[in-house]
Design a protein around this motif. Structure first.
Motif, PDB file in Angstrom:
ATOM      1  N   UNK A 182       0.885  -1.227  -0.100  1.00 40.68           N
ATOM      2  CA  UNK A 182       0.112   0.094  -0.057  1.00 40.68           C
ATOM      3  C   UNK A 182       0.844   1.231  -0.007  1.00 40.68           C
ATOM      4  N   UNK A 183       2.142   1.153   0.761  1.00 40.86           N
ATOM      5  CA  UNK A 183       2.962   2.380   0.848  1.00 40.86           C
ATOM      6  C   UNK A 183       3.509   2.567  -0.427  1.00 40.86           C
ATOM      7  N   UNK A 184       4.085   1.534  -1.115  1.00 40.02           N
ATOM      8  CA  UNK A 184       4.557   1.712  -2.487  1.00 40.02           C
ATOM      9  C   UNK A 184       3.575   2.275  -3.614  1.00 40.02           C
ATOM     10  N   UNK A 192      17.114   0.916  -6.671  1.00 44.75           N
ATOM     11  CA  UNK A 192      15.817   0.810  -6.110  1.00 44.75           C
ATOM     12  C   UNK A 192      15.611  -0.257  -5.146  1.00 44.75           C
ATOM     13  N   UNK A 193      14.517   0.060  -4.282  1.00 43.10           N
ATOM     14  CA  UNK A 193      14.250  -0.895  -3.321  1.00 43.10           C
ATOM     15  C   UNK A 193      15.155  -1.160  -2.112  1.00 43.10           C
ATOM     16  N   UNK A 194      16.071  -0.149  -2.120  1.00 44.77           N
ATOM     17  CA  UNK A 194      17.254  -0.140  -1.108  1.00 44.77           C
ATOM     18  C   UNK A 194      16.778   0.949   0.245  1.00 44.77           C
ATOM     19  N   UNK A 195      16.576   0.284   1.384  1.00 47.20           N
ATOM     20  CA  UNK A 195      16.279   1.284   2.319  1.00 47.20           C
ATOM     21  C   UNK A 195      15.242   0.740   3.221  1.00 47.20           C
ATOM     22  N   UNK A 196      14.885   1.361   4.346  1.00 47.70           N
ATOM     23  CA  UNK A 196      13.804   1.019   5.255  1.00 47.70           C
ATOM     24  C   UNK A 196      12.396   1.237   4.913  1.00 47.70           C
ATOM     25  N   UNK A 197      12.230   2.261   4.102  1.00 47.43           N
ATOM     26  CA  UNK A 197      10.655   2.617   3.654  1.00 47.43           C
ATOM     27  C   UNK A 197      10.422   1.904   2.257  1.00 47.43           C
ATOM     28  N   UNK A 198      10.056   2.766   1.137  1.00 47.57           N
ATOM     29  CA  UNK A 198       9.643   2.364  -0.113  1.00 47.57           C
ATOM     30  C   UNK A 198      10.763   1.920  -0.741  1.00 47.57           C
ATOM     31  N   UNK A 199      12.333   2.493  -0.317  1.00 41.81           N
ATOM     32  CA  UNK A 199      13.194   2.491  -1.245  1.00 41.81           C
ATOM     33  C   UNK A 199      13.356   3.175  -2.418  1.00 41.81           C
ATOM     34  N   UNK A 200      12.300   3.951  -2.926  1.00 50.08           N
ATOM     35  CA  UNK A 200      12.308   4.765  -3.833  1.00 50.08           C
ATOM     36  C   UNK A 200      12.939   6.206  -3.762  1.00 50.08           C
ATOM     37  N   UNK A 201      13.178   6.948  -2.428  1.00 48.95           N
ATOM     38  CA  UNK A 201      13.327   8.234  -2.394  1.00 48.95           C
ATOM     39  C   UNK A 201      14.621   8.642  -3.174  1.00 48.95           C
ATOM     40  N   UNK A 202      15.973   8.210  -2.849  1.00 50.17           N
ATOM     41  CA  UNK A 202      16.926   8.593  -3.481  1.00 50.17           C
ATOM     42  C   UNK A 202      17.153   8.190  -4.903  1.00 50.17           C
ATOM     43  N   UNK A 203      16.514   6.900  -5.185  1.00 50.33           N
ATOM     44  CA  UNK A 203      16.438   6.305  -6.612  1.00 50.33           C
ATOM     45  C   UNK A 203      15.987   7.175  -7.472  1.00 50.33           C
ATOM     46  N   UNK A 204      14.614   7.672  -7.116  1.00 53.14           N
ATOM     47  CA  UNK A 204      13.644   8.805  -7.951  1.00 53.14           C
ATOM     48  C   UNK A 204      14.508  10.166  -7.994  1.00 53.14           C
ATOM     49  N   UNK A 205      15.216  10.449  -6.798  1.00 54.01           N
ATOM     50  CA  UNK A 205      16.177  11.733  -6.857  1.00 54.01           C
ATOM     51  C   UNK A 205      17.065  11.559  -8.143  1.00 54.01           C
ATOM     52  N   UNK A 206      17.809  10.516  -8.379  1.00 49.42           N
ATOM     53  CA  UNK A 206      18.738  10.296  -9.179  1.00 49.42           C
ATOM     54  C   UNK A 206      18.230  10.318 -10.643  1.00 49.42           C
ATOM     55  N   UNK A 207      16.835   9.812 -10.760  1.00 50.81           N
ATOM     56  CA  UNK A 207      16.063   9.717 -11.966  1.00 50.81           C
ATOM     57  C   UNK A 207      15.441  11.223 -12.449  1.00 50.81           C
ATOM     58  N   UNK A 208      14.869  11.776 -11.540  1.00 52.59           N
ATOM     59  CA  UNK A 208      14.596  13.184 -11.678  1.00 52.59           C
ATOM     60  C   UNK A 208      15.572  13.951 -12.236  1.00 52.59           C
TER      61      UNK A 208
END
Length: 325
Positions: free
Chosen positions: A164-166, A274-290
């Motif tokens: 649900x969080x993802x 992607x998927x690395x971390x304690x929460x959704x794992x999208x935060x810094x992954x999407x920072x790099x993508x943006x």
């Protein structure tokens, strides 16, 4: 602030005027050179004719020389000008084709965005139903009185909450690439993100001293939000964040720092996966993508134990001091 389409059109007009002015300058230069050379040649030719045909007056020879010289000079000097005009027309047609392609891509992205929104809505509805049924199962006697069954149900509930969080997190990033990149005021955006989220007020924020703009995706605001959020979630004991700018030759560099425990050497690259971390794992992954949409890169080069330091490297043509045309 002018939008991208206006800037492209303005730059194209300036380029056209510059090329046209250069062509006119070359034309005048060429016509002068050709006129002088042709005049010398025709004068010598007319003088030789007078020696052969003494009946021709000197004034008649000069008039003929000037007329022929002018015609030849205009014809010869016009050749580069006509070539330049054709080149400008070709460039203009190519620019129009690029603009049409960009428009088509933006329309396609918006349609995909709408489809993603509909799919996400349906998935959340189904997850709500699954959550309700798992709660009913968890309350059943056969589950509450059996530790093994209860453990299975709890695992299902945790998985449902994670999914649900993802799904919810994708809502924040549905606009990546939908709108054309634009020039963004870095200091203003940093202040806006910090001031509009009270959770970040636990940290002291230090604004960049330089007034610069960067050419980035419209979701650059989300980049700064995720970096601040990363400090709040993972930098235990951090009390301050800062954003600074430095220039290395023609390349621009933004540095986002905090005074937390820093990031271990073996995780400096993993945190962008992607998927690395304690929460959704999208935060810094999407920072790099943006950032990557406009060829901006990000890396972490802080010293473990002294705080995190995210280096955002901006290509020469993707940053400028505020007020530059």
């Amino acid at each position: 602030m002018k939008n991208r389409e206006e800037r492209v059109r303005e730059e194209k007009n300036i380029e056209f005027l510059n090329e046209h002015q250069k062509a006119k300058t070359r034309f005048l230069k060429n016509i002068s050179i050709v006129f002088i050379l042709t005049f010398i040649f025709m004068s010598a030719y007319e003088l030789s004719k007078q020696a052969i045909f003494p009946g021709i007056t000197i004034w008649t020879s000069h008039i003929v020389t000037i007329i022929v010289t002018t015609i030849l000079a205009v014809i010869i000097a016009s050749i580069p000008l006509l070539r330049t005009e054709r080149l400008i027309l070709q460039l203009d047609r190519k620019q129009n084709e690029i603009e049409r392609m960009e428009t088509s891509i933006l329309k396609s992205n918006k349609k995909l965005n709408m489809l993603s929104s509909i799919t996400r809505h349906d998935m959340l509805n189904l997850l709500t139903v699954i959550t309700a049924y798992t709660e009913m199962i968890a309350d059943a006697d056969a589950v509450r009185k059996n530790p093994e069954n209860n453990s299975y149900v709890q695992k299902i509930q945790r998985s449902v909450r994670s999914l649900n969080n993802v799904v919810i997190s994708t809502r924040d990033y549905q606009d990546i690439g939908v709108n054309a990149p634009a020039w963004i005021d870095v200091r203003e955006t940093f202040r806006k993100v910090y001031l509009s989220n009270s959770w970040f007020h636990q940290l002291r924020a230090i604004d960049p001293e330089e007034e610069i703009e960067i050419y980035a995706d419209s979701m650059f605001e989300r980049v700064l939000y995720n970096l601040m959020d990363n400090t709040m979630r993972h930098a235990t004991g951090a009390s301050a964040i800062s954003l600074s700018f430095s220039r290395e030759d023609e390349t621009g560099c933004l540095f986002f720092r905090d005074d937390g425990p820093g990031i271990p050497e073996d995780e400096k690259e993993k945190i962008f996966n992607h998927s690395y971390g304690k929460n959704s794992g999208l935060g810094l992954f999407l920072v790099r993508e943006i950032l990557g949409i406009t060829d901006i890169t990000i890396s972490e080069n802080g010293v473990p134990g002294e705080g995190a330091c995210f280096r955002i490297t901006i290509p020469p043509d993707r940053w400028r001091f505020t007020g530059a045309d």
